[in-house]
Design an enzyme around this catalytic site. Structure first.
Site, PDB file in Angstrom:
ATOM      1  N   LYS A 192      -4.445   1.788  -3.837  1.00  0.00           N
ATOM      2  CA  LYS A 192      -4.854   1.857  -5.250  1.00  0.00           C
ATOM      3  C   LYS A 192      -3.728   2.349  -6.161  1.00  0.00           C
ATOM      4  O   LYS A 192      -3.654   1.972  -7.315  1.00  0.00           O
ATOM      5  CB  LYS A 192      -6.059   2.793  -5.393  1.00  0.00           C
ATOM      6  CG  LYS A 192      -7.319   2.172  -4.826  1.00  0.00           C
ATOM      7  CD  LYS A 192      -8.549   2.922  -5.318  1.00  0.00           C
ATOM      8  CE  LYS A 192      -9.810   2.371  -4.684  1.00  0.00           C
ATOM      9  NZ  LYS A 192     -10.230   3.110  -3.500  1.00  0.00           N
ATOM     10  N   ARG A 193      -2.877   3.176  -5.602  1.00  0.00           N
ATOM     11  CA  ARG A 193      -1.742   3.677  -6.379  1.00  0.00           C
ATOM     12  C   ARG A 193      -0.892   2.545  -6.944  1.00  0.00           C
ATOM     13  O   ARG A 193      -0.226   2.689  -7.952  1.00  0.00           O
ATOM     14  CB  ARG A 193      -0.826   4.510  -5.474  1.00  0.00           C
ATOM     15  CG  ARG A 193      -1.068   5.984  -5.461  1.00  0.00           C
ATOM     16  CD  ARG A 193      -0.047   6.703  -4.600  1.00  0.00           C
ATOM     17  NE  ARG A 193       0.226   6.044  -3.340  1.00  0.00           N
ATOM     18  CZ  ARG A 193       1.373   5.500  -3.008  1.00  0.00           C
ATOM     19  NH1 ARG A 193       2.378   5.529  -3.842  1.00  0.00           N
ATOM     20  NH2 ARG A 193       1.524   4.921  -1.838  1.00  0.00           N
TER      21      ARG A 193
END
Ligand code: GLU
Length: 491
Positions: free
Chosen positions: A256-257
Site C-alpha cells: 500500500k505504501r
C-alpha cells in the site's frame, strides 16, 4: 503443444483483488487463449472460512470481467469438473483422504497446538528446521483410544516419504530440486475436517485436468509438498511456472505504501482495462521487440512463458501512466468525462450528474485538457480552470506578469476582440493573440513577444501561468464567463 492446455486461476477471496493476482490470472488466460482449444478455469479457494468473504469473491469476478479475462469453466459458468468452489467440494476431498489413510499415506495426529508449538520452539532453539517430529506417526490403537477418550480432535497429516529428492521443472525457474526431509509430515486436513490449501489444490488441479499451473513465486515453497501429494495420489504432475514477485520502484515488495495495489482502485482512478492488461503483461514477460503497446490480440499472439523473467518485476507507475495515456488518446472525450464525474462529485465541484447541455460543455472541456491526463482522476487537477470563476491571483510571478506595462492593455484588447466575435469558437479565438501583436506594432510601434500576450491573458482568465490550450478553454467558458473573469482580474 499437442495436449489440450487447461489452466486455472484459483484465488482465495480474502481481501481486495491485488494487481499481482490479476497478473497471474492474465498469464494463465493468455496461455489458454494462445491455443485453439485452451481452457481457462476460475476456481474459488475459500477453505479459509474465517477470512473468505462473498464480497471479495464478487470483487474478484467483477475485476476479471472488467479486465476482459473471461473464464471457460468455473464458478457461475459451471463446467464438467465442478463444483468450482472448494467449500462445495469437501466430500470429494474426503474420499481421497480416506484412501490416503487406508493406504497408510496419511495419519491422524492428536498433538495439541501447544505441544506442536513447544516442539517447534525447541527445534528453533537448536537451530533446526521446525518440522513435525512424527510423534503420532505410528500410534497404537490403544494410544489412539486414549487420545479419543481425552476428547482430542485430530488433524490429518501426510506421511511424507523420507530421503527422496522432489523434482520439478519450472517454466520460469528451470529445474528445481528439494529434499523431502525438509518437508516433514504436514497437515492436510484440519481438526474441523477442512482441507488445507496445499492438499485441496492438488486434488482440484488433478481432477480439473489442469496442465499448467502459473502462479506467484510466493507459492514456490508450497510446490514440493504438492508434488509429493500428486505422487501419493497417483495423479500426473502439471507443469509449474512461478512468476516473480512484483516490487515497488524502491525494490521492496509492492504494498500500500507504493500507492494503489488493487485492480478496483485503478478502475476507480480511471485507468482503462486495456492499459492495465497491457501493463500487467509486461510485468515479468519480456516481448521480443521494443514494442510496448500491445492490443489483446497481439498479446495472445506474442506472449510466451519462455520469455517470462526470473528476476522480480518492478511496478513502475510512470510506465503505467504512460501506457494508460496512450489508450486514453483512442477513446471519445465523453468516456473520459464519464470516468471523471465521480471524482468531480467527490471533490465537490458538482453535486450530481450534469444535464445534457452542461455535459456537452464538459465534454468540450475534456477535449481541451485530455492530452494532459494520464488517467481520469487527474481531471480534478484541472477542474478549477473550468469551475472556479472567483479565483484570486496569488502567485508572485503571476502578479509580476500582470504588472508588466502592456499587460492591462493586452488583456482589455483581448476582451474587446472576444466581444466582436460572431461565432465563439476556439478557431476564431486563436487568431486574436496574433492580432493583438499586430495592433501593438501598427499603433504603438511596440513589438510584443508571444509571452507578453499569452501570459497576461491566461492569468487574467485562470489565475495560472500555465495550462491547456487557451483558445479552447475560452471557447468552453463562453463570452460571459470569460469576460467576467477578465474584469475581476483587472479590478
Ligand atoms: N488460493 C491460492 C492463492 O490465492 C492459489 C495459489 C495457486 O495458484 O495455487 O494464493
Amino acid at each position: 503443444m499437442s495436449e489440450q492446455i487447461r489452466v486455472r486461476f484459483a484465488p482465495s477471496p480474502t481481501g481486495p483483488f491485488h494487481i499481482g493476482g490479476a497478473r497471474s490470472a492474465l498469464f494463465n488466460w493468455l496461455l489458454a487463449k494462445k491455443y485453439t482449444d485452451g481452457k481457462f478455469v476460475l476456481r474459488i479457494e475459500d477453505t479459509d472460512r474465517v477470512r473468505s468473504t462473498k464480497e471479495s469473491e464478487e470483487n474478484i469476478k467483477a475485476a476479471l470481467k472488467w479486465l476482459g479475462l473471461d473464464w471457460n469453466e468455473g464458478i457461475d459458468v459451471g463446467g464438467e469438473y465442478g463444483p468450482y468452489r472448494q467449500t462445495e467440494r469437501l466430500d470429494i476431498y474426503k474420499k481421497f483422504t480416506d484412501k490416503l489413510l487406508a493406504e497408510g499415506k496419511a495419519y491422524y495426529c492428536y498433538c495439541t497446538e501447544e505441544e506442536i508449538e513447544a516442539e517447534r520452539q525447541a527445534l528453533r532453539a537448536q537451530n533446526k528446521m521446525p518440522l513435525y517430529g512424527g510423534h503420532c506417526r505410528n500410534l497404537t490403537p490403544e494410544q489412539i483410544a486414549k487420545y479419543e477418550a481425552e476428547g482430542r480432535k485430530p488433524v490429518i497429516r501426510f506421511r511424507t516419504p523420507c530421503d527422496q529428492s522432489v523434482n520439478f521443472d519450472d517454466m520460469v525457474r528451470g529445474k528445481m530440486s528439494f529434499d523431502s526431509n525438509g518437508i516433514g509430515d504436514f497437515v492436510i486436513v484440519k481438526a474441523d475436517g477442512i482441507p488445507v490449501y496445499n492438499y485441496a489444490v492438488v486434488i482440484d488441479d488433478a481432477l480439473m485436468h489442469i496442465t499448467h499451473v502459473i502462479r506467484a513465486e510466493e507459492h514456490l515453497s508450497n510446490t514440493p509438498r504438492q508434488v509429493v501429494l500428486y505422487e501419493a495420489l497417483g495423479f500426473p504432475v502439471p507443469k509449474f511456472g512461478h512468476i516473480s514477485l512484483i516490487l515497488g520502484k524502491d525494490h521492496t515488495k509492492m504494498s500500500k505504501r507504493h500507492g494503489a495495489t488493487s485492480v478496483e482502485q485503478y478502475k476507480n482512478l480511471g485507468y482503462l482495462p486495456e492499459a492495465i492488461v497491457n501493463f500487467l503483461a509486461l510485468l515479468g514477460w519480456a516481448p521480443q521487440s521494443e514494442q510496448e503497446i500491445f492490443s489483446i490480440d497481439e498479446l495472445i499472439k506474442e506472449f510466451s512463458m519462455d520469455h517470462v523473467a526470473k528476476n522480480p518485476a518492478v511496478f513502475d507507475i510512470d510506465k503505467l501512466n504512460w501506457i494508460n495515456a496512450q489508450y486514453m488518446k483512442k477513446i471519445p472525450a465523453s468516456q473520459i468525462t464519464q470516468m471523471a464525474i465521480p471524482h468531480l462529485i467527490e471533490k465537490g465541484y458538482i453535486s450530481d450528474i450534469p444535464d445534457e447541455q452542461e455535459m456537452a460543455r464538459l465534454n468540450r472541456f475534456t477535449e481541451v485538457i485530455r492530452d494532459h491526463l494520464s488517467f481520469a482522476a487527474q481531471y480534478v487537477d484541472f477542474a478549477d480552470l473550468y469551475y472556479k470563476d472567483d479565483f484570486t491571483v496569488e502567485d508572485d510571478e503571476c502578479k509580476a506578469v500582470l504588472e508588466e506595462e502592456t499587460a492591462t492593455e493586452v488583456i482589455t484588447m483581448f476582451k474587446n476582440k472576444l466581444a466582436e466575435l460572431t461565432e465563439f469558437t476556439a478557431e476564431n479565438i486563436q487568431p486574436i493573440f496574433k492580432q493583438i501583436m499586430k495592433d501593438f506594432k501598427a499603433n504603438k510601434g511596440i513589438k510584443l513577444g508571444g509571452k507578453s500576450v499569452y501570459m497576461p491573458i491566461r492569468i487574467a482568465l485562470t489565475g495560472q501561468m500555465h495550462g491547456p490550450d487557451l483558445a479552447g478553454l475560452v471557447e468552453v467558458l463562453g463570452y460571459e464567463r470569460a469576460a467576467k473573469r477578465i474584469e475581476r482580474t483587472l479590478a
